[in-house]
Structure formats: structure tokens, C-alpha cells
Design a protein around this motif. Sequence first.
Motif, PDB file in Angstrom:
ATOM      1  N   LEU A  24       0.843  -1.190   0.000  1.00 57.29           N
ATOM      2  CA  LEU A  24       0.000   0.000   0.000  1.00 57.29           C
ATOM      3  C   LEU A  24       0.876   1.237   0.000  1.00 57.29           C
ATOM      4  O   LEU A  24       1.848   1.317   0.747  1.00 57.29           O
ATOM      5  N   GLY A  25       0.529   2.189  -0.821  1.00 57.54           N
ATOM      6  CA  GLY A  25       1.239   3.461  -0.817  1.00 57.54           C
ATOM      7  C   GLY A  25       2.576   3.437  -1.517  1.00 57.54           C
ATOM      8  O   GLY A  25       3.354   4.354  -1.361  1.00 57.54           O
ATOM      9  N   ALA A  26       2.868   2.385  -2.278  1.00 58.45           N
ATOM     10  CA  ALA A  26       4.128   2.339  -3.002  1.00 58.45           C
ATOM     11  C   ALA A  26       4.126   3.419  -4.080  1.00 58.45           C
ATOM     12  O   ALA A  26       3.187   3.520  -4.856  1.00 58.45           O
ATOM     13  N   PRO A  27       5.166   4.253  -4.114  1.00 57.05           N
ATOM     14  CA  PRO A  27       5.170   5.341  -5.109  1.00 57.05           C
ATOM     15  C   PRO A  27       5.328   4.818  -6.526  1.00 57.05           C
ATOM     16  O   PRO A  27       6.162   3.962  -6.782  1.00 57.05           O
ATOM     17  N   ARG A  28       4.518   5.324  -7.423  1.00 60.65           N
ATOM     18  CA  ARG A  28       4.596   4.903  -8.824  1.00 60.65           C
ATOM     19  C   ARG A  28       5.762   5.543  -9.546  1.00 60.65           C
ATOM     20  O   ARG A  28       6.211   5.045 -10.548  1.00 60.65           O
ATOM     21  N   ASP A  29       6.243   6.663  -9.053  1.00 58.38           N
ATOM     22  CA  ASP A  29       7.277   7.397  -9.772  1.00 58.38           C
ATOM     23  C   ASP A  29       8.693   7.049  -9.319  1.00 58.38           C
ATOM     24  O   ASP A  29       9.627   7.758  -9.602  1.00 58.38           O
ATOM     25  N   SER A  30       8.867   5.937  -8.642  1.00 56.77           N
ATOM     26  CA  SER A  30      10.193   5.544  -8.177  1.00 56.77           C
ATOM     27  C   SER A  30      11.096   5.257  -9.367  1.00 56.77           C
ATOM     28  O   SER A  30      10.688   4.659 -10.350  1.00 56.77           O
ATOM     29  N   GLU A  31      12.333   5.691  -9.264  1.00 61.42           N
ATOM     30  CA  GLU A  31      13.309   5.409 -10.308  1.00 61.42           C
ATOM     31  C   GLU A  31      14.145   4.178  -9.969  1.00 61.42           C
ATOM     32  O   GLU A  31      14.979   3.753 -10.749  1.00 61.42           O
ATOM     33  N   ASP A  32      13.918   3.605  -8.779  1.00 60.78           N
ATOM     34  CA  ASP A  32      14.674   2.428  -8.360  1.00 60.78           C
ATOM     35  C   ASP A  32      13.831   1.181  -8.591  1.00 60.78           C
ATOM     36  O   ASP A  32      13.221   0.641  -7.690  1.00 60.78           O
ATOM     37  N   VAL A  33      13.787   0.736  -9.839  1.00 56.07           N
ATOM     38  CA  VAL A  33      13.016  -0.442 -10.216  1.00 56.07           C
ATOM     39  C   VAL A  33      13.985  -1.609 -10.357  1.00 56.07           C
ATOM     40  O   VAL A  33      15.003  -1.501 -11.030  1.00 56.07           O
ATOM     41  N   ARG A  34      13.655  -2.717  -9.694  1.00 58.23           N
ATOM     42  CA  ARG A  34      14.545  -3.878  -9.731  1.00 58.23           C
ATOM     43  C   ARG A  34      13.805  -5.110 -10.219  1.00 58.23           C
ATOM     44  O   ARG A  34      12.599  -5.222 -10.065  1.00 58.23           O
ATOM     45  N   LEU A  47      18.624  -7.028  -9.801  1.00 58.03           N
ATOM     46  CA  LEU A  47      19.276  -6.061 -10.684  1.00 58.03           C
ATOM     47  C   LEU A  47      18.382  -4.834 -10.835  1.00 58.03           C
ATOM     48  O   LEU A  47      17.173  -4.949 -10.992  1.00 58.03           O
ATOM     49  N   ARG A  48      18.985  -3.652 -10.770  1.00 53.96           N
ATOM     50  CA  ARG A  48      18.258  -2.396 -10.934  1.00 53.96           C
ATOM     51  C   ARG A  48      18.182  -2.071 -12.418  1.00 53.96           C
ATOM     52  O   ARG A  48      19.143  -2.245 -13.158  1.00 53.96           O
ATOM     53  N   ILE A  49      17.026  -1.598 -12.851  1.00 57.55           N
ATOM     54  CA  ILE A  49      16.844  -1.204 -14.249  1.00 57.55           C
ATOM     55  C   ILE A  49      17.228   0.261 -14.384  1.00 57.55           C
ATOM     56  O   ILE A  49      16.654   1.127 -13.732  1.00 57.55           O
ATOM     57  N   ASP A  50      18.220   0.534 -15.215  1.00 63.41           N
ATOM     58  CA  ASP A  50      18.612   1.903 -15.531  1.00 63.41           C
ATOM     59  C   ASP A  50      17.865   2.280 -16.807  1.00 63.41           C
ATOM     60  O   ASP A  50      18.160   1.752 -17.875  1.00 63.41           O
ATOM     61  N   PRO A  51      16.873   3.188 -16.698  1.00 63.74           N
ATOM     62  CA  PRO A  51      16.025   3.493 -17.859  1.00 63.74           C
ATOM     63  C   PRO A  51      16.637   4.489 -18.834  1.00 63.74           C
ATOM     64  O   PRO A  51      15.953   5.322 -19.394  1.00 63.74           O
ATOM     65  N   SER A  52      17.938   4.402 -19.052  1.00 62.29           N
ATOM     66  CA  SER A  52      18.574   5.296 -20.007  1.00 62.29           C
ATOM     67  C   SER A  52      18.123   4.934 -21.414  1.00 62.29           C
ATOM     68  O   SER A  52      17.317   4.032 -21.608  1.00 62.29           O
ATOM     69  N   GLU A  53      18.674   5.609 -22.401  1.00 60.77           N
ATOM     70  CA  GLU A  53      18.279   5.362 -23.791  1.00 60.77           C
ATOM     71  C   GLU A  53      18.403   3.883 -24.158  1.00 60.77           C
ATOM     72  O   GLU A  53      17.532   3.303 -24.769  1.00 60.77           O
ATOM     73  N   ASN A  54      19.503   3.261 -23.779  1.00 61.12           N
ATOM     74  CA  ASN A  54      19.682   1.815 -23.962  1.00 61.12           C
ATOM     75  C   ASN A  54      19.545   1.188 -22.582  1.00 61.12           C
ATOM     76  O   ASN A  54      20.418   1.352 -21.746  1.00 61.12           O
ATOM     77  N   THR A  56      19.784  -0.669 -19.339  1.00 63.25           N
ATOM     78  CA  THR A  56      20.901  -1.382 -18.749  1.00 63.25           C
ATOM     79  C   THR A  56      20.463  -1.939 -17.406  1.00 63.25           C
ATOM     80  O   THR A  56      19.707  -1.301 -16.682  1.00 63.25           O
ATOM     81  N   LEU A  57      20.929  -3.133 -17.058  1.00 62.27           N
ATOM     82  CA  LEU A  57      20.678  -3.716 -15.746  1.00 62.27           C
ATOM     83  C   LEU A  57      21.930  -3.492 -14.913  1.00 62.27           C
ATOM     84  O   LEU A  57      23.028  -3.859 -15.321  1.00 62.27           O
ATOM     85  N   VAL A  58      21.763  -2.843 -13.754  1.00 59.02           N
ATOM     86  CA  VAL A  58      22.893  -2.491 -12.902  1.00 59.02           C
ATOM     87  C   VAL A  58      22.777  -3.235 -11.580  1.00 59.02           C
ATOM     88  O   VAL A  58      21.717  -3.233 -10.955  1.00 59.02           O
ATOM     89  N   CYS A  59      23.863  -3.852 -11.143  1.00 55.82           N
ATOM     90  CA  CYS A  59      23.860  -4.541  -9.858  1.00 55.82           C
ATOM     91  C   CYS A  59      24.024  -3.504  -8.751  1.00 55.82           C
ATOM     92  O   CYS A  59      24.995  -2.741  -8.757  1.00 55.82           O
ATOM     93  N   PRO A  60      23.074  -3.443  -7.796  1.00 59.89           N
ATOM     94  CA  PRO A  60      23.196  -2.475  -6.716  1.00 59.89           C
ATOM     95  C   PRO A  60      24.303  -2.837  -5.724  1.00 59.89           C
ATOM     96  O   PRO A  60      24.707  -2.010  -4.923  1.00 59.89           O
ATOM     97  N   ASP A  61      24.842  -4.056  -5.801  1.00 56.32           N
ATOM     98  CA  ASP A  61      25.881  -4.491  -4.880  1.00 56.32           C
ATOM     99  C   ASP A  61      27.279  -4.219  -5.445  1.00 56.32           C
ATOM    100  O   ASP A  61      28.061  -3.496  -4.851  1.00 56.32           O
ATOM    101  N   CYS A  62      27.593  -4.771  -6.625  1.00 53.00           N
ATOM    102  CA  CYS A  62      28.940  -4.613  -7.188  1.00 53.00           C
ATOM    103  C   CYS A  62      29.041  -3.474  -8.206  1.00 53.00           C
ATOM    104  O   CYS A  62      30.133  -3.079  -8.583  1.00 53.00           O
ATOM    105  N   GLY A  63      27.894  -2.959  -8.684  1.00 56.57           N
ATOM    106  CA  GLY A  63      27.899  -1.846  -9.622  1.00 56.57           C
ATOM    107  C   GLY A  63      28.095  -2.226 -11.077  1.00 56.57           C
ATOM    108  O   GLY A  63      28.076  -1.363 -11.949  1.00 56.57           O
ATOM    109  N   ASP A  64      28.303  -3.513 -11.366  1.00 57.01           N
ATOM    110  CA  ASP A  64      28.491  -3.920 -12.760  1.00 57.01           C
ATOM    111  C   ASP A  64      27.231  -3.657 -13.579  1.00 57.01           C
ATOM    112  O   ASP A  64      26.116  -3.799 -13.083  1.00 57.01           O
ATOM    113  N   GLU A  65      27.431  -3.275 -14.837  1.00 59.14           N
ATOM    114  CA  GLU A  65      26.327  -3.009 -15.757  1.00 59.14           C
ATOM    115  C   GLU A  65      26.225  -4.158 -16.753  1.00 59.14           C
ATOM    116  O   GLU A  65      27.234  -4.658 -17.252  1.00 59.14           O
TER     117      GLU A  65
END
Length: 107
Positions: A24-34, A47-54, A56-65
Motif C-alpha cells: 500500500l502506498g508504493a510510489p509509482r514514480d520511483s526510479e529504483d526499479v529492480r 538487478l536495478r533497471i537503468d532506464p537510459s536510452e539503452n 541497462t541492468l545495474v547490480c546495486p551491490d557490485c555496480g556492474d552493468e
Amino acid sequence: MRFAPGDFQSGKNEATNDLVVIALGAPRDSEDVRIPFACPTCDHDGLRIDPSENVTLVCPDCGDEHVPRACPDCGHDDLRAALSECAQPIVVCSNCRAEFESPPLQT
């Protein structure tokens, strides 16, 4: 449970029974989608979704793309995360309906 704004929430049911969760109450406009797939580098379980032009899936732990690639079966580029019949995360091609246990990634 209550989470403060900006806190990332995730969970996993390790029991054999089904789990029902209501958010309940989860924000729809969050940029941290995993998505619930393990990082190929460090095996972190989301994995976090980076919604850039292409996308990219980014690991929130090690940072690899990791860059997704088209369906290995038909070449279509519209792949979606879903749940299998046994409630495990899978990737499904919207064109040929092929299923993959993890996202196909560019090397």
C-alpha cells in the motif's frame, strides 16, 4: 511493516506455503526499479533497471552493468520479466514466447 520514503524493499518466501503480500502506498514514480534476477558477476539477487536510452541492468551491490540482448530464439527485442508456473522469475519473449531462467545479456 513500514518503510521510509526512498528505502528499497524486497523479500523472498523461503517457505513451502504460498505467501500473499499487499503493498500500500508504493510510489509509482520511483526510479529504483529492480527485477529478481541474480547478477552474473557477484550473484546479488536483484538487478536495478537503468532506464537510459539503452536499457541497462545495474547490480546495486557490485555496480556492474549488464546490457540485455534480443531473444536468442527469434531475435525480437521485447523481453519481459514474468513468473513461471512454479512462481520462479523468468524472462519471456513477447514474440515467440520463449522462456529463459535469466535475462539474455550481451557479452
